[in-house]
Design a protein around this motif. Structure first.
Motif, PDB file in Angstrom:
ATOM      1  N   UNK A  31       7.015   6.529   0.143  1.00  0.00           N
ATOM      2  CA  UNK A  31       6.791   5.661   1.299  1.00  0.00           C
ATOM      3  C   UNK A  31       5.700   4.640   1.012  1.00  0.00           C
ATOM      4  N   UNK A  32       5.921   3.424   1.504  1.00  0.00           N
ATOM      5  CA  UNK A  32       4.966   2.344   1.286  1.00  0.00           C
ATOM      6  C   UNK A  32       5.124   1.335   2.410  1.00  0.00           C
ATOM      7  N   UNK A  33       4.118   0.470   2.566  1.00  0.00           N
ATOM      8  CA  UNK A  33       4.263  -0.617   3.523  1.00  0.00           C
ATOM      9  C   UNK A  33       3.588  -1.863   2.984  1.00  0.00           C
ATOM     10  N   UNK A  52       0.836  -1.197   0.000  1.00  0.00           N
ATOM     11  CA  UNK A  52       0.000   0.000   0.000  1.00  0.00           C
ATOM     12  C   UNK A  52       0.873   1.251   0.000  1.00  0.00           C
ATOM     13  N   UNK A  53       0.443   2.243  -0.767  1.00  0.00           N
ATOM     14  CA  UNK A  53       1.089   3.549  -0.750  1.00  0.00           C
ATOM     15  C   UNK A  53       0.017   4.612  -0.921  1.00  0.00           C
ATOM     16  N   UNK A  54       0.210   5.749  -0.302  1.00  0.00           N
ATOM     17  CA  UNK A  54      -0.841   6.756  -0.254  1.00  0.00           C
ATOM     18  C   UNK A  54      -1.052   7.483  -1.569  1.00  0.00           C
ATOM     19  N   UNK A  55      -2.300   7.869  -1.825  1.00  0.00           N
ATOM     20  CA  UNK A  55      -2.643   8.734  -2.954  1.00  0.00           C
ATOM     21  C   UNK A  55      -2.824  10.159  -2.451  1.00  0.00           C
ATOM     22  N   UNK A  56      -3.799  10.358  -1.573  1.00  0.00           N
ATOM     23  CA  UNK A  56      -4.051  11.701  -1.048  1.00  0.00           C
ATOM     24  C   UNK A  56      -2.973  12.123  -0.061  1.00  0.00           C
TER      25      UNK A  56
END
Length: 322
Positions: free
Chosen positions: A96-98, A53-57
């Motif tokens: 950033x991602x996790x 998962x990595x953020x969009x907003x």
């Protein structure tokens, strides 16, 4: 304006990022349909299935830590994916991602139309029990997020700070007429001042609607919760604002079984309604700069106009409705 990630990494970079973080080869990888808050890839590896998962907003490192802190805290008490690796520097994805474990099941929005009457009742009850388990998780202080970025000594201070931010955002956006804005904020301030002592900080999801729930298969807990980007240490009654808007109002058949599951071990607080109406006012106000200016959506904005008008009616406020 909120931060929005316009860069959509190629799937091959997600494959490389997974192997870098886990030291495992990727057997199969696929992009999930783009969500509102995240880009995600599902991965098959020799040890099992995972999600990147990595953020969009909210693509920044601080936002990742807030989400991960909440998710790790929640995973101690209820069914939610386990965070197994974090890329704080971006790595191959350049952001950033996790990586989290995979839970088999279907989200509540997909599940509900397929259920029998008895199945709907069971799902509602189990969802209520899951949210009750969430709300039993204590926090060290009232805080806007579970990484402790901003904390408060008292709940009233937290509420007044939240109200001030919402007021400032509305004044800047100029979507809601000023007379209605100030009539509502004045009334909310009075409600905050009348909140009881003794409210304790608990883990609060703040975005509970059916796509963020999961009916699990092959798991001890029947219902899990997903997506912790908005989680905080708040009064847990706050979660009933969005539950009311997006779950009970749209699917009224879930209300009674949910409340049965939620109150199975302890009743609602005696001042539940008084606390809820204050938090509803704040959340309804927050919809105007968000859907009227930051992320324009006329349909959503009309919905918040209706909600706020009804709130003003219940509090007998003078003046035109939004």
């Amino acid at each position: 304006m909120p931060t929005f990630a316009t860069h959509h990494p190629p799937i091959e970079l997600a494959r490389i990022a997974f192997s870098q973080l886990t030291d495992e080869p990727v057997l199969r990888i696929a992009r999930l349909r783009k969500g509102w808050g995240h880009m995600s890839w599902t991965v098959r590896a020799p040890s099992g299935r995972y999600l990147i998962k990595t953020g969009i907003r909210r693509p920044h490192l601080a936002d990742l830590y807030r989400q991960v802190a909440a998710q790790q805290h929640a995973a101690v008490r209820l069914a939610t994916p386990q965070v197994i690796a974090i890329s704080d520097h971006g790595g191959a994805l350049q952001r950033p991602a996790y990586i989290q474990s995979w839970l088999d099941g279907r989200d509540g929005e997909v599940t509900l139309p397929r259920l029998s009457h008895e199945g709907v009742h069971r799902f509602g009850h189990d969802l209520g029990a899951a949210v009750a388990a969430l709300h039993r998780i204590p926090g060290p202080r009232f805080a806007e997020d579970c990484a402790g970025t901003v904390t408060y000594a008292t709940w009233a201070a937290a509420c007044h700070a939240r109200l001030h931010r919402v007021l400032t955002a509305n004044e800047k956006a100029s979507v809601l007429p000023a007379p209605a804005l100030h009539a509502v904020t004045d009334r909310i301030a009075e409600l905050i001042d009348n909140l009881p002592d003794g409210i304790e900080p608990r883990l609060t999801h703040r975005d509970l609607y059916l796509p963020n729930t999961l009916q699990l298969t092959g798991h001890q807990e029947p219902v899990g919760l997903l997506d912790w980007e908005s989680a905080a240490y708040y009064d847990p009654v706050w979660d009933f604002v969005k539950l009311g808007m997006w779950v009970f109002d749209k699917h009224p058949q879930l209300r009674a079984p949910f409340m049965d599951g939620y109150t199975a071990d302890s009743p609602l607080p005696e001042d539940f309604d008084e606390r809820l109406t204050a938090y509803q006012g704040i959340e309804y106000l927050a919809g105007f700069p968000y859907f009227g200016a930051a992320w324009p959506d006329e349909s959503m904005l009309d919905g918040f106009r209706t909600l706020l008008a009804g709130w003003m009616d219940r509090h007998h406020l003078a003046g035109d409705r939004p």
